[in-house]
Write a protein that holds these residues in place. Structure first.
Motif, short mmCIF file in Angstrom:
data_model
loop_
_atom_site.label_atom_id
_atom_site.label_comp_id
_atom_site.label_asym_id
_atom_site.label_seq_id
_atom_site.Cartn_x
_atom_site.Cartn_y
_atom_site.Cartn_z
N LYS A 111 -8.79 7.09 -7.55
CA LYS A 111 -7.81 6.05 -7.80
C LYS A 111 -8.50 4.69 -7.76
CE LYS A 111 -4.63 8.99 -5.26
NZ LYS A 111 -3.83 9.18 -4.03
N ALA A 113 -7.98 0.24 -8.00
CA ALA A 113 -7.11 -0.94 -7.93
C ALA A 113 -7.99 -2.18 -7.98
CB ALA A 113 -6.26 -0.92 -6.67
N CYS A 130 -2.51 -8.33 -6.81
CA CYS A 130 -2.75 -6.89 -6.85
C CYS A 130 -2.52 -6.31 -8.23
CB CYS A 130 -1.84 -6.17 -5.85
SG CYS A 130 -2.05 -6.66 -4.13
N TYR A 132 -3.05 -2.34 -10.34
CA TYR A 132 -3.26 -0.92 -10.04
C TYR A 132 -3.56 -0.12 -11.29
CZ TYR A 132 -1.19 -2.30 -5.61
OH TYR A 132 -0.93 -2.93 -4.41
N ILE A 136 -2.74 5.53 -9.55
CA ILE A 136 -2.10 5.08 -8.31
C ILE A 136 -0.64 5.51 -8.30
CG2 ILE A 136 -1.38 3.05 -6.99
CD1 ILE A 136 -4.31 3.41 -6.73
N GLU A 138 3.19 5.52 -6.15
CA GLU A 138 3.96 4.53 -5.40
C GLU A 138 3.59 4.55 -3.91
OE1 GLU A 138 6.38 1.43 -4.42
OE2 GLU A 138 5.69 2.08 -6.41
N ASP A 140 0.73 5.32 -2.66
CA ASP A 140 -0.58 4.68 -2.52
C ASP A 140 -0.43 3.17 -2.45
OD1 ASP A 140 -1.98 7.16 -2.79
OD2 ASP A 140 -1.77 7.01 -4.97
N ARG A 141 0.40 2.66 -3.35
CA ARG A 141 0.61 1.21 -3.39
C ARG A 141 1.25 0.71 -2.10
NH1 ARG A 141 4.71 -2.07 -7.53
NH2 ARG A 141 4.76 -3.97 -6.27
N GLN A 142 2.25 1.43 -1.60
CA GLN A 142 2.91 1.01 -0.38
C GLN A 142 1.96 1.01 0.81
OE1 GLN A 142 6.44 3.35 0.23
NE2 GLN A 142 7.44 2.63 -1.63
N PHE A 144 -1.32 0.70 0.70
CA PHE A 144 -2.32 -0.33 0.51
C PHE A 144 -1.75 -1.71 0.81
CE2 PHE A 144 -4.73 -3.10 -2.59
CZ PHE A 144 -5.90 -3.12 -1.85
N GLU A 145 -0.54 -1.99 0.33
CA GLU A 145 0.05 -3.29 0.57
C GLU A 145 0.47 -3.47 2.03
OE1 GLU A 145 2.99 -4.25 -2.39
OE2 GLU A 145 1.56 -3.96 -4.04
N LEU A 156 2.26 -8.16 -7.10
CA LEU A 156 1.83 -7.41 -8.27
C LEU A 156 1.80 -8.33 -9.47
CD1 LEU A 156 1.22 -4.61 -9.61
CD2 LEU A 156 3.70 -4.43 -10.00
#
Length: 277
Positions: A111, A113, A130, A132, A136, A138, A140-142, A144-145, A156
């Motif tokens: 993945k 980013a 950010c 992605y 990636i 969802e 993963d994004r949560q 990471f953030e 984003l």
């Protein structure tokens, strides 16, 4: 979660230390490598428990998330070095604008980013831009953030707007500091007042202005109108700035975009993209 840093120069070390100092990461969760090992050793001395890795491949192998904090033209060599050690469940994050998501995805199985951090993260402030890749999810994004949130406001953005948003979020502290430094120099030369006191006053003013724009409901234009009395001192000074700075911000944007285009073409050539021969 284990987090790796390949490159611990100015921004890499700032990001690493901000995440540790904020409590977002414990030192023993961090793996780091640098072509100058002494830089990582100094970080370990300040943050006991941090893992000093002897190679970039070692950092990549031991980490769930890997921040690549190197210059744009160093990316291809780094990706060639670590690519065979990476797994599909890992995430690689670029922190430089010219290296594109498609460059990373074409070279790696994991993945990917991209973020554009800010020096303001050192005091747990500022926006982190950010972007992605297609792999990636969802969750993963949560995750990471959530990691970034203690030191920044993750936002984003579309990668096509990375340069103009970076001008404000990442280059902005330098641009505003230049303006303030010139202003303070003139004030000291004109009045003889203490530079340190003026710098503190200017810093507090800048902090308050930021709060008015983000929390106070003002736009920049509304804030000017709120401060300005017709025919008053502020109005006279704003008229001077308006006439003196005509076109300067368009030229500033042309300059940053021109350098970005130059670096992007070099990255494309390395990765065999649109700019390659």
């Amino acid at each position: 979660m284990k987090v790796g840093f390949i490159g611990t120069g100015s921004m890499g070390s700032l990001l690493l230390e901000a995440l540790i100092d904020s409590g977002s990461l414990a030192p023993n969760q961090v793996y780091a490598s640098n072509r100058t090992p002494e830089k990582v050793i100094r970080l370990q001395q300040r943050h006991p428990g941090l893992h000093v890795c002897t190679s970039n491949a070692e950092t990549a192998h031991n980490s769930d998330l890997i921040f690549l904090c190197v210059k744009p033209l160093q990316f291809k060599a780094i990706l060639d070095e670590i690519g065979s050690t990476l797994r599909p469940d890992q995430m690689v994050i670029s922190i430089t604008s010219p290296v594109q998501i498609h460059h990373l995805e074409s070279a790696l199985c994991c993945k990917v980013a991209k973020i554009i951090p800010s020096v303001a993260h050192r005091v747990q402030s500022g926006v982190c831009l950010c972007m992605y890749g297609s792999r990636i999810k969802e969750e993963d994004r949560q995750l990471f953030e959530h990691l970034l949130s203690p030191i920044s406001k993750p936002i984003l953005i579309d990668e096509s707007f990375v340069r103009i948003t970076s001008d404000l979020s990442s280059c902005g502290p330098a641009f505003l500091s230049f303006f303030l430094d010139q202003w303070i120099n003139a004030a000291v030369e004109t009045t003889g007042m203490d530079r340190g006191e003026l710098t503190w006053i200017a810093g507090e003013m800048l902090l308050g202005t930021g709060k008015l724009l983000t929390q106070g409901g003002f736009t920049p234009l509304e804030l000017q109108k709120r401060v300005t009395v017709p025919g008053g001192i502020t109005a006279e000074a704003l008229a001077l700035l308006d006439s003196s700075l005509t076109g300067v911000f368009h030229r500033l944007i042309a300059t940053t975009h021109g350098k970005y285009k130059e670096d992007l073409e070099k990255c494309d050539a390395q990765f065999g993209g649109p700019g390659a021969d």
